[in-house]
Write a protein that holds these residues in place. Structure first.
Motif, PDB file in Angstrom:
ATOM      1  N   HIS A  66       0.836  -1.200   0.000  1.00  0.00           N
ATOM      2  CA  HIS A  66       0.000   0.000   0.000  1.00  0.00           C
ATOM      3  C   HIS A  66       0.874   1.254   0.000  1.00  0.00           C
ATOM      4  O   HIS A  66       1.863   1.322   0.728  1.00  0.00           O
ATOM      5  CB  HIS A  66      -0.917  -0.010   1.224  1.00  0.00           C
ATOM      6  N   THR A 147     -10.376  -0.740   4.998  1.00  0.00           N
ATOM      7  CA  THR A 147     -10.449  -2.098   4.487  1.00  0.00           C
ATOM      8  C   THR A 147      -9.248  -2.346   3.582  1.00  0.00           C
ATOM      9  O   THR A 147      -8.979  -1.548   2.671  1.00  0.00           O
ATOM     10  CB  THR A 147     -11.746  -2.314   3.674  1.00  0.00           C
ATOM     11  N   TYR A 148      -8.533  -3.445   3.827  1.00  0.00           N
ATOM     12  CA  TYR A 148      -7.384  -3.850   3.010  1.00  0.00           C
ATOM     13  C   TYR A 148      -6.323  -2.750   2.952  1.00  0.00           C
ATOM     14  O   TYR A 148      -5.866  -2.367   1.874  1.00  0.00           O
ATOM     15  CB  TYR A 148      -7.824  -4.226   1.591  1.00  0.00           C
ATOM     16  N   TRP A 236      -2.819  -5.658   5.524  1.00  0.00           N
ATOM     17  CA  TRP A 236      -4.055  -6.428   5.331  1.00  0.00           C
ATOM     18  C   TRP A 236      -4.451  -6.384   3.865  1.00  0.00           C
ATOM     19  O   TRP A 236      -4.711  -5.322   3.308  1.00  0.00           O
ATOM     20  CB  TRP A 236      -5.138  -5.828   6.226  1.00  0.00           C
ATOM     21  N   ARG A 237      -4.450  -7.549   3.259  1.00  0.00           N
ATOM     22  CA  ARG A 237      -4.882  -7.696   1.874  1.00  0.00           C
ATOM     23  C   ARG A 237      -6.147  -8.555   1.838  1.00  0.00           C
ATOM     24  O   ARG A 237      -6.470  -9.211   2.829  1.00  0.00           O
ATOM     25  CB  ARG A 237      -3.786  -8.354   1.034  1.00  0.00           C
ATOM     26  N   PRO A 238      -6.843  -8.620   0.694  1.00  0.00           N
ATOM     27  CA  PRO A 238      -8.056  -9.436   0.650  1.00  0.00           C
ATOM     28  C   PRO A 238      -7.830 -10.906   0.959  1.00  0.00           C
ATOM     29  O   PRO A 238      -8.730 -11.585   1.453  1.00  0.00           O
ATOM     30  CB  PRO A 238      -8.552  -9.247  -0.793  1.00  0.00           C
ATOM     31  N   GLN A 261     -13.328  -9.528   5.767  1.00  0.00           N
ATOM     32  CA  GLN A 261     -13.741  -8.915   4.509  1.00  0.00           C
ATOM     33  C   GLN A 261     -14.600  -7.674   4.757  1.00  0.00           C
ATOM     34  O   GLN A 261     -15.197  -7.136   3.825  1.00  0.00           O
ATOM     35  CB  GLN A 261     -14.501  -9.929   3.659  1.00  0.00           C
ATOM     36  N   GLN A 300      -3.183   3.065   2.084  1.00  0.00           N
ATOM     37  CA  GLN A 300      -4.054   2.228   1.258  1.00  0.00           C
ATOM     38  C   GLN A 300      -3.446   2.054  -0.133  1.00  0.00           C
ATOM     39  O   GLN A 300      -2.564   2.801  -0.529  1.00  0.00           O
ATOM     40  CB  GLN A 300      -5.460   2.808   1.142  1.00  0.00           C
TER      41      GLN A 300
END
Length: 300
Positions: A66, A147-148, A236-238, A261, A300
């Motif tokens: 990111h 998120t992610y 944090w990745r998917p 998720q 991100q």
């Protein structure tokens, strides 16, 4: 951050350059702007949640996939930034020998970066009564979640007197859903410094806190944990979560059932519990029992 805002800022930046650049340079600027929007970067403007005191171009310790800084707090103000954080006022737990609370009065920011532990978040220990103690917790619930992304804290843990520092993440909707996974949100304890040794707990809690509760936990070797500041990074990745201590990978989760998720918000707390190492009755009620946080940053 909303992608529409990214697009509007990028477009404005290109138009401003149009009158000043030759066509070849303008084409490059347009390409850069499009790339910035795809990456979530606001061209020429910092994201609204980024502390102006955060150095330009900073990257997570150990690297990350990111690139765009979207949130940070360097804790250099004269008080806690309430646009980003809420200081919790709640009873934490009842114990056999003492009870513990989180109190906003135990959270403060030292505005003098030239003093010892200055320019940092301070979370202190206080005694409310003969059997009641208070520490503090701040969270960005309802103010910022992600998120992610990659989040990094630089912090110094409190000493082992039934005290432990915790850096963690929670979903805005809690972890009450029971589906056998953390995909619908889990409590992600990045660190709980409950041991007297140079190790800490890293745990994922999910499926509530009752009869259906599940957890995945490891003990992390952390050289020098109880001396000075260290960085704690979560990429944090998917499809995975990568944890780093001082830039070194200490845990990687690839089990899809353990990778949230849904969005998470960051939490910083100092806690007291009878099952942590040491005795709270030996803890000095001054700066020596503090937890200190130098910064938090999210890319991100």
């Amino acid at each position: 951050m909303k992608r529409r805002r990214h697009t509007a800022v990028a477009a404005a930046a290109v138009l401003a350059l149009a009158a000043l650049l030759p066509e070849s340079a303008l084409a490059d600027a347009r390409a850069d702007a499009r790339a910035g929007v795809r990456a979530g970067v606001r061209v020429g403007v910092r994201a609204a949640g980024v502390d102006p005191n955060t150095p330009a171009g900073v990257r997570p310790n150990g690297g990350s996939s990111h690139a765009a800084l979207v949130f940070s707090d360097e804790f250099l103000g004269t008080s806690l930034d309430t646009a980003k954080w809420t200081a919790v006022d709640a009873k934490r737990r009842d114990g056999q020998y003492f009870d513990s609370w989180w109190k906003p009065s135990n959270v403060r920011v030292n505005p003098n970066p030239d003093s010892v532990n200055g320019g940092n978040l301070w979370i202190s220990l206080s005694k409310l009564s003969g059997t009641e103690y208070a520490t503090g917790e701040i969270e960005s619930r309802g103010k910022f979640d992600f998120t992610y992304d990659t989040v990094e804290w630089r912090a110094q843990m409190p000493p082992n007197h039934d005290l432990f520092g915790a850096l963690w993440m929670m979903p805005p909707g809690g972890i009450n859903g029971v589906d056998g996974t953390a995909r619908d949100g889990g409590e992600y304890d990045v660190i709980e410094s409950t041991s007297a040794s140079d190790t800490y707990g890293n745990t994922v809690h999910y499926d509530g806190y009752g009869a259906d509760h599940k957890a995945s936990a490891v003990s992390v070797n952390a050289p020098g944990l109880h001396s000075g500041y260290h960085t704690y990074t979560v990429e944090w990745r998917p499809d995975r979560i990568i944890y780093r201590y001082d830039g070194t990978v200490v845990r990687t989760i690839t089990d899809p059932n353990l990778v949230s998720q849904v969005s998470l918000f960051p939490v910083i707390s100092s806690e007291s519990a009878e099952w942590a190492a040491g005795s709270i009755h030996d803890a000095p009620l001054d700066h020596r029992s503090n937890m200190y946080v130098d910064y938090i940053r999210v890319w991100q």
